[in-house]
Design a protein around this motif. Structure first.
Motif, PDB file in Angstrom:
ATOM      1  N   ARG A   1       0.831  -1.208   0.000  1.00  0.00           N
ATOM      2  CA  ARG A   1       0.000   0.000   0.000  1.00  0.00           C
ATOM      3  C   ARG A   1       0.865   1.259   0.000  1.00  0.00           C
ATOM      4  NH1 ARG A   1      -4.619   1.961   4.419  1.00  0.00           N
ATOM      5  NH2 ARG A   1      -5.126   3.881   3.292  1.00  0.00           N
TER       6      ARG A   1
ATOM      7  N   PRO B   1      -0.031   2.137  -4.011  1.00  0.00           N
ATOM      8  CA  PRO B   1      -1.369   2.003  -3.431  1.00  0.00           C
ATOM      9  C   PRO B   1      -2.443   1.549  -4.420  1.00  0.00           C
ATOM     10  CG  PRO B   1      -0.693   4.312  -3.569  1.00  0.00           C
ATOM     11  CD  PRO B   1       0.513   3.496  -3.858  1.00  0.00           C
ATOM     12  N   GLN B   2      -2.441   2.085  -5.634  1.00  0.00           N
ATOM     13  CA  GLN B   2      -3.484   1.716  -6.590  1.00  0.00           C
ATOM     14  C   GLN B   2      -3.353   0.250  -7.010  1.00  0.00           C
ATOM     15  OE1 GLN B   2      -3.827   4.471  -9.843  1.00  0.00           O
ATOM     16  NE2 GLN B   2      -5.556   3.386 -10.788  1.00  0.00           N
TER      17      GLN B   2
ATOM     18  N   GLN C   1      -9.924   1.041   1.047  1.00  0.00           N
ATOM     19  CA  GLN C   1      -9.159   2.095   1.706  1.00  0.00           C
ATOM     20  C   GLN C   1      -8.497   3.009   0.678  1.00  0.00           C
ATOM     21  OE1 GLN C   1      -6.388   0.358   4.513  1.00  0.00           O
ATOM     22  NE2 GLN C   1      -7.911  -1.119   5.220  1.00  0.00           N
ATOM     23  N   VAL C   2      -8.224   2.456  -0.490  1.00  0.00           N
ATOM     24  CA  VAL C   2      -7.617   3.238  -1.578  1.00  0.00           C
ATOM     25  C   VAL C   2      -8.655   3.537  -2.663  1.00  0.00           C
ATOM     26  CG1 VAL C   2      -5.902   3.183  -3.435  1.00  0.00           C
ATOM     27  CG2 VAL C   2      -5.305   2.350  -1.150  1.00  0.00           C
ATOM     28  N   ARG C   3      -9.481   2.549  -2.958  1.00  0.00           N
ATOM     29  CA  ARG C   3     -10.501   2.708  -3.999  1.00  0.00           C
ATOM     30  C   ARG C   3     -11.700   3.471  -3.432  1.00  0.00           C
ATOM     31  NH1 ARG C   3     -11.051  -2.773  -7.705  1.00  0.00           N
ATOM     32  NH2 ARG C   3      -9.155  -2.392  -8.918  1.00  0.00           N
ATOM     33  N   THR C   4     -11.533   4.761  -3.255  1.00  0.00           N
ATOM     34  CA  THR C   4     -12.621   5.592  -2.767  1.00  0.00           C
ATOM     35  C   THR C   4     -13.467   6.072  -3.940  1.00  0.00           C
ATOM     36  OG1 THR C   4     -11.317   7.629  -2.926  1.00  0.00           O
ATOM     37  CG2 THR C   4     -11.172   6.371  -0.864  1.00  0.00           C
TER      38      THR C   4
ATOM     39  N   TRP D   1      -1.811  -2.071  -5.259  1.00  0.00           N
ATOM     40  CA  TRP D   1      -2.113  -2.850  -4.050  1.00  0.00           C
ATOM     41  C   TRP D   1      -3.612  -3.077  -3.927  1.00  0.00           C
ATOM     42  CZ3 TRP D   1      -4.823  -1.067   0.367  1.00  0.00           C
ATOM     43  CH2 TRP D   1      -4.754  -1.895   1.494  1.00  0.00           C
ATOM     44  N   ALA D   2      -4.391  -2.012  -4.123  1.00  0.00           N
ATOM     45  CA  ALA D   2      -5.841  -2.131  -4.019  1.00  0.00           C
ATOM     46  C   ALA D   2      -6.400  -3.054  -5.096  1.00  0.00           C
ATOM     47  CB  ALA D   2      -6.486  -0.744  -4.110  1.00  0.00           C
TER      48      ALA D   2
END
Length: 267
Positions: free
Chosen positions: A132, A136-137, A174-177, A139-140
């Motif tokens: 993450r 981050p992207q 948590q990342v994919r808002t 990872w998500a």
């Protein structure tokens, strides 16, 4: 997590060669799923090999290691050949293993239970690099994929697998808002709704409410105008959740289920 103990070189030599061929085809076909599936279909016996479960994390760890570790001489030769053929960054290798996970999970033939285990092993390997903090992207994305694999997993306890799927989807969110990645957010919300709809642990009534909430969240982005196919799929899922709903008036829930199914049938 990768196994620190190297597998028997003789036991995984063919598995390693098979992985090499698969990765080469991913490069050559630029991830063409149909061509990859044709290769799998022609090599069902090689795909049905439990040694791949040891080979995947071990080879990934070796390919992404900054320095080679001490291994048996025969296996070192095999790994060195592998490295020379795949002179890629750690990030690119992780992307390839994420793709491996997708192909294993979606391949409809052969040993489905083993295919899903291979998919999970590939995603877990990719997450050693796709953290993450660093990516981050990505990872998500891999967390969402891992959730799909656990949701459909055959081996292990069904209740445990669904909890792991829910954990992975919630991690992805948590990342994919909605603000940053609305389409990815909607996809994962729909996946989360499916997991809660099938959840074994917890109160059934609570799980169905969470499923309904997730589907309704997804429909904020999955509109009929923008994403008609995804809208219809989610409407169908929402209809099933309302059909099974415990809270509220039974008559009202069935009317909502009918409305959602009829909406889906428009597409």
């Amino acid at each position: 997590m990768p196994n620190d103990t190297p597998p028997n070189p003789e036991a995984i030599a063919e598995a390693t060669n098979f992985l090499r061929e698969v990765l080469q085809r991913i490069d050559r076909t630029e991830g063409n799923q149909q061509k990859l599936f044709e290769f799998f279909k022609a090599n069902l016996e090689r795909l049905d090999d439990e040694a791949l479960l040891s080979a995947i994390p071990f080879i990934f760890a070796e390919l992404t290691a900054k320095e080679s570790t001490q291994r048996a001489a025969g296996f070192l030769i095999l790994l060195n050949l592998f490295r020379r053929m795949f002179k890629k960054s750690r990030q690119d290798i992780a992307a390839d293993f994420n793709s491996l996970g997708i192909y294993f999970n979606e391949f409809p033939l052969g040993n489905r239970a083993l295919n899903q285990e291979l998919s999970i092993a590939a995603y877990q390997a990719a997450l050693q690099v796709r953290t993450r903090e660093a990516f981050p992207q990505n990872w998500a994305m891999t967390q969402n994929n891992l959730g799909n694999a656990y949701k459909n997993r055959i081996r292990g306890e069904r209740a445990d697998n669904l909890e792991r799927a829910i954990d992975a989807y919630q991690a992805a969110l948590q990342v994919r808002t909605r603000e940053a990645f609305p389409q990815d957010w909607a996809m994962t919300q729909n996946n989360l709704g499916n997991a809660y709809g099938n959840r074994i642990r917890g109160e059934r009534a609570d799980n169905l409410e969470r499923a309904i909430d997730a589907y309704q969240s997804a429909l904020q982005v999955y509109t009929r105008e923008a994403f008609p196919q995804q809208w219809a799929m989610t409407q169908n899922n929402l209809g099933t959740a309302y059909k099974n709903r415990i809270r509220g008036e039974r008559a009202d829930n069935l009317e909502r289920a009918i409305d959602a199914y009829q909406s889906a049938l428009q597409v």
